[in-house]
Design a protein around this motif. Sequence first.
Motif, PDB file in Angstrom:
ATOM      1  N   LEU A 468       0.878  -1.156   0.000  1.00 27.91           N
ATOM      2  CA  LEU A 468       0.000   0.000   0.000  1.00 27.91           C
ATOM      3  C   LEU A 468       0.924   1.218   0.000  1.00 27.91           C
ATOM      4  N   ALA A 469       0.950   1.927  -1.128  1.00 22.32           N
ATOM      5  CA  ALA A 469       1.904   3.034  -1.278  1.00 22.32           C
ATOM      6  C   ALA A 469       1.222   4.352  -0.938  1.00 22.32           C
ATOM      7  N   ILE A 470       1.815   5.089  -0.003  1.00 23.37           N
ATOM      8  CA  ILE A 470       1.245   6.372   0.403  1.00 23.37           C
ATOM      9  C   ILE A 470       2.277   7.462   0.120  1.00 23.37           C
ATOM     10  N   VAL A 471       1.873   8.466  -0.635  1.00 22.51           N
ATOM     11  CA  VAL A 471       2.811   9.550  -0.950  1.00 22.51           C
ATOM     12  C   VAL A 471       2.935  10.475   0.253  1.00 22.51           C
ATOM     13  N   CYS A 472       4.162  10.943   0.460  1.00 23.56           N
ATOM     14  CA  CYS A 472       4.427  11.740   1.651  1.00 23.56           C
ATOM     15  C   CYS A 472       5.507  12.760   1.324  1.00 23.56           C
ATOM     16  N   GLY A 473       5.396  13.948   1.888  1.00 28.87           N
ATOM     17  CA  GLY A 473       6.433  14.953   1.695  1.00 28.87           C
ATOM     18  C   GLY A 473       7.565  14.739   2.689  1.00 28.87           C
ATOM     19  N   VAL A 474       8.603  15.556   2.572  1.00 22.90           N
ATOM     20  CA  VAL A 474       9.764  15.370   3.449  1.00 22.90           C
ATOM     21  C   VAL A 474       9.520  16.030   4.808  1.00 22.90           C
ATOM     22  N   THR A 475       9.672  15.238   5.849  1.00 22.59           N
ATOM     23  CA  THR A 475       9.584  15.739   7.228  1.00 22.59           C
ATOM     24  C   THR A 475      10.229  14.693   8.102  1.00 22.59           C
ATOM     25  N   GLU A 476      10.708  15.070   9.266  1.00 23.07           N
ATOM     26  CA  GLU A 476      11.372  14.066  10.086  1.00 23.07           C
ATOM     27  C   GLU A 476      10.381  12.974  10.511  1.00 23.07           C
ATOM     28  N   GLY A 477      10.685  11.751  10.110  1.00 22.96           N
ATOM     29  CA  GLY A 477       9.845  10.619  10.502  1.00 22.96           C
ATOM     30  C   GLY A 477       8.686  10.357   9.549  1.00 22.96           C
ATOM     31  N   PHE A 478       8.506  11.199   8.560  1.00 25.99           N
ATOM     32  CA  PHE A 478       7.406  11.061   7.590  1.00 25.99           C
ATOM     33  C   PHE A 478       6.052  11.027   8.314  1.00 25.99           C
ATOM     34  N   ILE A 479       5.023  10.539   7.608  1.00 27.86           N
ATOM     35  CA  ILE A 479       3.688  10.665   8.210  1.00 27.86           C
ATOM     36  C   ILE A 479       3.596   9.817   9.495  1.00 27.86           C
ATOM     37  N   GLY A 480       3.962   8.555   9.353  1.00 25.23           N
ATOM     38  CA  GLY A 480       3.720   7.616  10.446  1.00 25.23           C
ATOM     39  C   GLY A 480       4.460   7.974  11.716  1.00 25.23           C
ATOM     40  N   ASN A 481       5.766   8.184  11.589  1.00 17.81           N
ATOM     41  CA  ASN A 481       6.531   8.449  12.807  1.00 17.81           C
ATOM     42  C   ASN A 481       6.211   9.805  13.419  1.00 17.81           C
ATOM     43  N   ARG A 482       5.745  10.748  12.590  1.00 18.45           N
ATOM     44  CA  ARG A 482       5.316  12.034  13.170  1.00 18.45           C
ATOM     45  C   ARG A 482       4.086  11.831  14.049  1.00 18.45           C
ATOM     46  N   VAL A 483       3.104  11.102  13.517  1.00 21.06           N
ATOM     47  CA  VAL A 483       1.885  10.875  14.305  1.00 21.06           C
ATOM     48  C   VAL A 483       2.214  10.004  15.524  1.00 21.06           C
ATOM     49  N   PHE A 484       3.064   9.012  15.285  1.00 15.11           N
ATOM     50  CA  PHE A 484       3.450   8.123  16.386  1.00 15.11           C
ATOM     51  C   PHE A 484       4.115   8.927  17.512  1.00 15.11           C
ATOM     52  N   SER A 485       5.051   9.810  17.138  1.00 11.11           N
ATOM     53  CA  SER A 485       5.748  10.617  18.160  1.00 11.11           C
ATOM     54  C   SER A 485       4.755  11.448  18.951  1.00 11.11           C
ATOM     55  N   ALA A 486       3.735  11.966  18.250  1.00 13.56           N
ATOM     56  CA  ALA A 486       2.779  12.840  18.929  1.00 13.56           C
ATOM     57  C   ALA A 486       1.965  12.069  19.966  1.00 13.56           C
TER      58      ALA A 486
END
Length: 656
Positions: A468-486
């Motif tokens: 399952l391919a999800i497009v994501c822009g550049v950010t530390e940790g990308f989508i998943g790890n950003r939400v996870f960190s929060a």
Amino acid sequence: MGDLHFSDTVSGNIADRVLVVTIDNPPVNATSLSVRSGLMAALDYAAAEDAVRGIVITGAGKTFIGGADIKEFGKPPEAPLLPDVYLRIEQFGKPVVAAVNGAALGGGCELTLACHGRVAASAASFGLPEVKLGIVPGAGGTQRLPRLVGFVAAVEMIGTGRSLKASEALGIGLIDRIAAEALVADASALVDAMAGGELRRTGALVAKTISDADIDAAGAKILAKARGQAAPVEALRLVKAAMTLPFADGLAEERRTFLRLRDSQEAAALRHVFFAERAAGKVERLEKVTPRDIRCVGVVGTGLMGSGIAVSALNAGYQVIGVEQSEEGAAKGHERIAGLLDKAVQTGRLDAAGREERLRRLTVVSDLNALRDADLVIEAVFDDFDVKTDLFRHLDDVVRTDAILATNTSYLDPDAIATATCHPERVVGLHFFSPANIMRLVEVVNCARTESEVLVTAMTFAKRLGKLAIVCGVTEGFIGNRVFSAYRREAELMVEDGALPHEIDQAMEAYGFPMGLFAVYDMAGLEIAWARRKRQAAKRDPNARYVDIADRLCEAGRFGQKSGRGWYAYPDGKRTVDPDVTALVVTERTRKGIKPRSLTADEIMTRLLRAMADEGQTLLSEGIAIRASDIDLVMINGYGFPAHKGGPMFAAGIAA
Ligand code: 3HC
């Protein structure tokens, strides 16, 4: 279309006194209103025409019928209803045979069950995936299937939603035969053979009774996986009812249950996930861009991540070249990849011939120059900036100018890695999740200078791997790890505020996560995150609230499950609440002057969900995620968020 027009989507033609009815309702021949009314009109016609001996029903295109039209689910049902159409087929005076040309799913599979005979092309498949949409089959599936194939096979199919290939369907007696070549001719021959004789009506069969122990054993497997979802439990109840209730009563009970579940929050959430998955692959403005042809894939680094990526690529039919730093490393990498294939053979996911064939497409070497002919190179080396940039500079010299370079970094800045090369436009991120041969999610990172064609190729490649391919822009940790960190941060704050780690885990598990956050920490090990926190300590805002408890645990040598202790203790390997951790938490609260207040499971989940959705909103506003539903898919497929809750954005009412 045939000569006879029954509706906009159903046509027919007569060959050798058999009415061949074709359903042509792209994209998947769903049983929308015009299909249902067209089938009724075809039955009317066949009933009135003495010259017609029987009916064959088939689908146009590659699908037989993909099921009821999911887009109609929010609307009031319009007659003729599917169960009535199918009952009429079953009770029809002349033989009706399904010629199953492709996938027969949900209402499509149920149509075949109502027919008097079933012939399939070898590429056909059969499934009742309704539970994956939070519902149960609603057009006779739960009552007809057990009568045809027995309780155990029916419960397995309906309770899990798994599709069967034609050969498996033949094995359990779901179909009469697999057509050698001409499917419709074969089905017509079956009509001929049946004409004038006693028709086998599935609803009139008696489901074989089996022992209570066998029923319980089959049911237990379904219930173990249900994790708070209603649909599998109801499916089990209905299939059991097929063994005791008269057919008509069973159908009525099935319909009531179907309608009740269809309007449930669980079904709305799973429908959201279904359409989210279909939307995920689409990137506006790139729909007309053609992907490059990929045949040979290089994987640099064949450790845990690289070997999983290599196996995925081998499974998808690619030529794979693994690269390691030394001969010895290459030999070990080869062994690791072969080991993963062995495991697939042991668990029945692959046969020995498939393993051999994959290994023939694999080489693992210690020389980067071997990547000269690669179309795509994925780096899966140690997540260190200098290591990765050095490698990319080297690769730049080695690979063809039209080859794509992908980084699998989790936390480094792929833009900075791309800048180290002479062709940043061919650099893209492919963030796999571990184990990469099993996990379905891949974040495809669109770097600042990634060319459209490169992005589209990376998406197409990931999809061909079955991901399952999800497009994501550049950010530390990308989508998943950003939400996870929060939400991780929110969880730790709650521990200080008054909830104990196991209370948070229990709340998450009751919500539907397979495992709570702190149990996951212990499983993954605490030391890597500790090292990162130490590295980042100097940059931390001294005024921001910082929870030290994880640091205290690590200082005490509690690194998680493998050291026997972490957020929990593991006497005899069993996760147990540890009074020492509770004492440590209490000490920290006292030290900070926090007056703890206990939190209910509802309060815990409300705070966690809010933290996830808020971070998701930020990702949307920063343009890192394209759509809210993509964030839901990342959390469901990468972080254990329960699909039947639709994802954090859906749960917060942000993704419709
Ligand atoms: N209803 C409405 N639209 C559907 C649909 C359905 N049952 N199944 C697929 N579609 C749409 C998709 O949304 C997509 O639309 P888009 O192009 O606008 O995005 C398009 O058809 C193509 O779908 P895929 O991209 O998934 O195409 P594939 O070729 O990869 O797969 C398929 C085809 C195997 C049929 C797959 O679409 C699938 O698994 N569909 C769902 C099957 C299902 O769950 N059926 C049960 C429905 S519930 C039911 O039948 C209730 C009954 O018991 C009364």
